[in-house]
Every structure is written in C-alpha cells, then in structure tokens.
Design a protein around this motif. Sequence first.
Motif, mmCIF file in Angstrom:
data_model
loop_
_atom_site.group_PDB
_atom_site.id
_atom_site.type_symbol
_atom_site.label_atom_id
_atom_site.label_comp_id
_atom_site.label_asym_id
_atom_site.label_seq_id
_atom_site.Cartn_x
_atom_site.Cartn_y
_atom_site.Cartn_z
ATOM 1 N N ASN A 184 67.512 33.334 41.480
ATOM 2 C CA ASN A 184 68.222 34.534 41.874
ATOM 3 C C ASN A 184 69.466 34.245 42.718
ATOM 4 O OD1 ASN A 184 68.573 37.267 41.892
ATOM 5 N ND2 ASN A 184 67.086 37.667 43.494
ATOM 6 N N ALA A 233 72.060 37.087 43.868
ATOM 7 C CA ALA A 233 72.668 37.923 42.826
ATOM 8 C C ALA A 233 72.436 39.407 43.046
ATOM 9 C CB ALA A 233 72.133 37.508 41.463
ATOM 10 N N THR A 234 71.281 39.790 43.552
ATOM 11 C CA THR A 234 70.949 41.211 43.646
ATOM 12 C C THR A 234 71.675 41.953 44.759
ATOM 13 O OG1 THR A 234 69.007 40.639 44.967
ATOM 14 C CG2 THR A 234 68.673 40.956 42.596
ATOM 15 N N ASN A 235 72.077 41.251 45.836
ATOM 16 C CA ASN A 235 72.741 41.966 46.932
ATOM 17 C C ASN A 235 74.004 41.261 47.440
ATOM 18 O OD1 ASN A 235 71.802 39.819 48.440
ATOM 19 N ND2 ASN A 235 70.196 40.993 49.456
ATOM 20 N N ASN A 236 74.363 40.131 46.845
ATOM 21 C CA ASN A 236 75.585 39.394 47.177
ATOM 22 C C ASN A 236 75.584 38.803 48.579
ATOM 23 O OD1 ASN A 236 77.825 38.462 45.788
ATOM 24 N ND2 ASN A 236 79.198 39.957 46.709
ATOM 25 N N LYS A 263 67.031 29.447 44.350
ATOM 26 C CA LYS A 263 66.798 30.262 45.533
ATOM 27 C C LYS A 263 65.723 29.613 46.386
ATOM 28 C CE LYS A 263 65.776 34.992 46.907
ATOM 29 N NZ LYS A 263 65.429 36.334 46.444
#
Length: 125
Positions: free
Chosen positions: A80, A106-109, A72
Amino acid sequence: SRIVAGSSSSTTANLMSGRITASACVDGTGTVGFRKSFNFSSVVDNGVGQYTLNFTTACSHINYAYSGNSMKGDANNDGNAHLQLGGCNTTIQKFTTGFRARAKVATNNDYKDVEYFEVIVCQTD
C-alpha cells in the motif's frame, strides 16, 4: 580488470556504462540503513518516509534511469506504499551524486517509513 559471473564476464568500464550503476535494499525504519548495496555510500533519513541516497562513485550526468519498489511497514505488507524517486513536492532532486526518495501511503498520501525499499540505477554514457 574483468569481473566473471558464470560463463559471462565484463570489464569495470562495461559495468559503469549501461549496466547496473548502483543498487540497494534499504531498511527505511528505525535506524535507516542499507541491508545490501552496490555503489551507494549512504542513505540519509530526512524525516518520515523521506530519504536521500548518495552514490559512492558519482554518475557522469543526471540522465540515468532508476526504478524502485517499496513494501508498507505494517503487519501484512500489503503493498500500500508507493516509492517516488528523484523529486519531492515541486522540485526535482536528482543529482550526479545521488537522489531523494519518498514513500507515501496510497490511500491517504501520508508519508510512511517503509520496512524495505529497493532501488536500481542504470546509466549509459
């Protein structure tokens, strides 16, 4: 011709048949480009977190294996972001001349430009 590394050697044909076909370390932010590459001619910025990698020498078929990793592009590089190779949305985009790659958080695409991503390609004939 033979390529020698340490006490081992390979022919050019060996390298193109089942050994590393292409590899790259890509800077995916700002002016996108290769940090280092082998058998890649260009990387195209297709928008935030979306790239096309083109081979210098095309593969003989699309049944090559490939893998990638990303970091990231933030202060802590916490891993991430995920890198997807060969497909974007519902279409497969893997060709003898190259393939598409995309990086997503990964957390919000959401698509994300990543500071580094690496890919490796192996083909057996």
